[in-house]
Write an enzyme that holds these catalytic residues in place. Structure first.
Site, mmCIF file in Angstrom:
data_model
loop_
_atom_site.group_PDB
_atom_site.id
_atom_site.type_symbol
_atom_site.label_atom_id
_atom_site.label_comp_id
_atom_site.label_asym_id
_atom_site.label_seq_id
_atom_site.Cartn_x
_atom_site.Cartn_y
_atom_site.Cartn_z
ATOM 1 N N ASP A 87 0.713 -1.320 -0.146
ATOM 2 C CA ASP A 87 0.191 0.345 -0.040
ATOM 3 C C ASP A 87 0.440 1.486 -0.302
ATOM 4 O O ASP A 87 0.245 2.694 0.854
ATOM 5 C CB ASP A 87 -0.902 -0.057 1.334
ATOM 6 N N GLY A 124 -1.858 4.908 3.494
ATOM 7 C CA GLY A 124 -0.966 3.960 2.932
ATOM 8 C C GLY A 124 0.531 3.917 3.747
ATOM 9 O O GLY A 124 0.842 4.679 5.033
#
Length: 409
Positions: free
Chosen positions: A294, A330
């Site tokens: 991510d 993220g």
């Protein structure tokens, strides 16, 4: 050359003095490669009566299938969700830089964006084989905009969408062409989502459940409609509750279609998921765990302000937040760091940690005959690791595409 016509005349490489990850075990065996594929040495010896043209001593290192990252938003200053003229060159830069982290294939990921961004960006990210130029592109992962407002996380609320009367037409109007798309993350509690899931899976697109307030029943119905993945388990979904475990409950549900295997992404960066939660998930359903980074565009850049799609992100140490908030945005950990942290946090075997970054994502995408494995006939995409799982070299199609400085001595 990839194992096709002329592969029989290609030189044979023999990697010696190594432990190969094969059949869920590390085996002291040589790895044989020809024409970009893993070769069965018995056929070489007994049918062709040939030996290796070149031997490479691996110094006792581990040879594992190349890592596959199915959720990466950018890195090294490149934001895949920015509609610039240089999208292709940005993807190429990230593809090249992640080789040093053992990644040989990936799914560039776009976060929630306005339709004009998808229409401009998606045609610029075609599926592409890996090589010396960089890791291969397996297709794009579209995370949003059909997600929950309550669990949007770092996704901009202004661009979230729901499915209207013509549900799948809404998807096409939003994204444009789906030719380069491999995964779509959506919230299954949205009205008409099951029509969309069925339409996407009919086109060979993997549907993932995430950024959602769905209860377990809604999640089970989504899997019955064709969903096979969960986007970053525990993050951006209802917390586990003993009377209704929500999407998390899919890991042990007994209401999934016979033979259906649910996979789930985990961000093992030491920030997104507590080690105890990593252990719970892994022990509940080890064969479905898929390590993802991510990673955001700030990967590799250090502290400061950066972008993620339509949002501004602030990096402080090992954490990325939506600027001015405490909302995680993220990760800035590359895949090899995630593998090492996962191993340390869960106490799992080295084999399990490596398969979570290679075999499992390949299985999720239906590529396990070619990727994520060192079985005979598979693509010769592999990573050379020392005992502490630091990357020493990366190979794609049997070709050395990255090597650590100290390994060149």
């Amino acid at each position: 050359m990839r194992g096709g016509q002329g592969a029989g005349r290609a030189p044979v490489l023999q990697f010696t003095n190594c432990r190969i990850l094969r059949g869920r075990a590390l085996l002291w065996e040589d790895l044989w490669v020809r024409g970009g594929r893993i070769l069965d040495p018995e056929k070489l010896f007994f049918e062709e009566r040939r030996v290796a043209d070149e031997q490479r001593d691996c110094g006792g290192c581990i040879l594992a299938p190349g890592f596959i990252d199915v959720q990466i938003n950018g890195g090294f200053g490149v934001d895949f969700s920015q509609a610039t003229e240089g999208v292709g060159s940005g993807v190429a830069l990230v593809a090249r830089r992640i080789l040093s982290h053992g990644v040989t294939s990936f799914c560039p990921t776009l976060v929630t964006s306005p339709p004009e961004v998808y229409h401009k960006v998606l045609p610029q990210i075609p599926v592409k084989s890996g090589g010396p130029h960089g890791a291969g592109v397996l297709g794009v992962h579209l995370e949003g905009p059909f997600i929950s407002r309550e669990k949007r996380g770092a996704h901009p609320e202004a661009h979230l969408r729901s499915f209207e009367a013509n549900a799948f037409h809404d998807v096409l109007d939003t994204y444009g062409s789906l030719d380069n798309v491999r995964i779509v993350t959506l919230a299954p509690e949205l009205g008409r989502s099951h029509e969309v899931i069925q339409a996407l899976t009919a086109r060979g697109i993997c549907v993932s459940l995430g950024h959602s307030v769905a209860d377990l029943r809604a999640a089970e119905e989504a899997v019955q409609s064709g969903a096979t993945f969960i986007t970053h388990l525990f993050n951006a979904m209802l917390p586990f509750h003993h009377r209704d475990p929500g999407i998390v409950g899919l890991l042990t549900s007994d209401r999934l279609p016979r033979g259906r295997h649910i996979f789930y992404g985990m961000i093992a960066d030491g920030m997104h998921t507590n080690p105890a939660a990593l252990r719970i998930a892994h022990r509940a359903h080890p064969q479905g765990l898929v390590l993802v980074t991510d990673a955001v565009p700030a990967l590799g850049l250090g502290n400061g302000r950066h972008t993620l799609g339509q949002q501004e992100v602030e990096v402080d140490g090992l954490t990325a937040y939506v600027a001015g908030t405490q909302t995680l945005s993220g990760s800035i950990a590359p895949m090899d760091v995630c593998v090492r942290h996962f191993l340390q946090a869960t106490g799992c075997s080295v084999e399990s940690a490596l398969e979570a970054a290679s075999l499992h994502p390949a299985q999720l995408l239906g590529l396990e005959k070619r990727k994520g494995t060192l079985d005979f006939g598979a693509d010769a995409d592999f990573v050379v690791l020392d005992d502490s799982l630091h990357v020493r070299a990366t190979y794609i199609s049997g070709e050395l595409v990255w090597q650590a400085e100290e390994a060149r001595q």
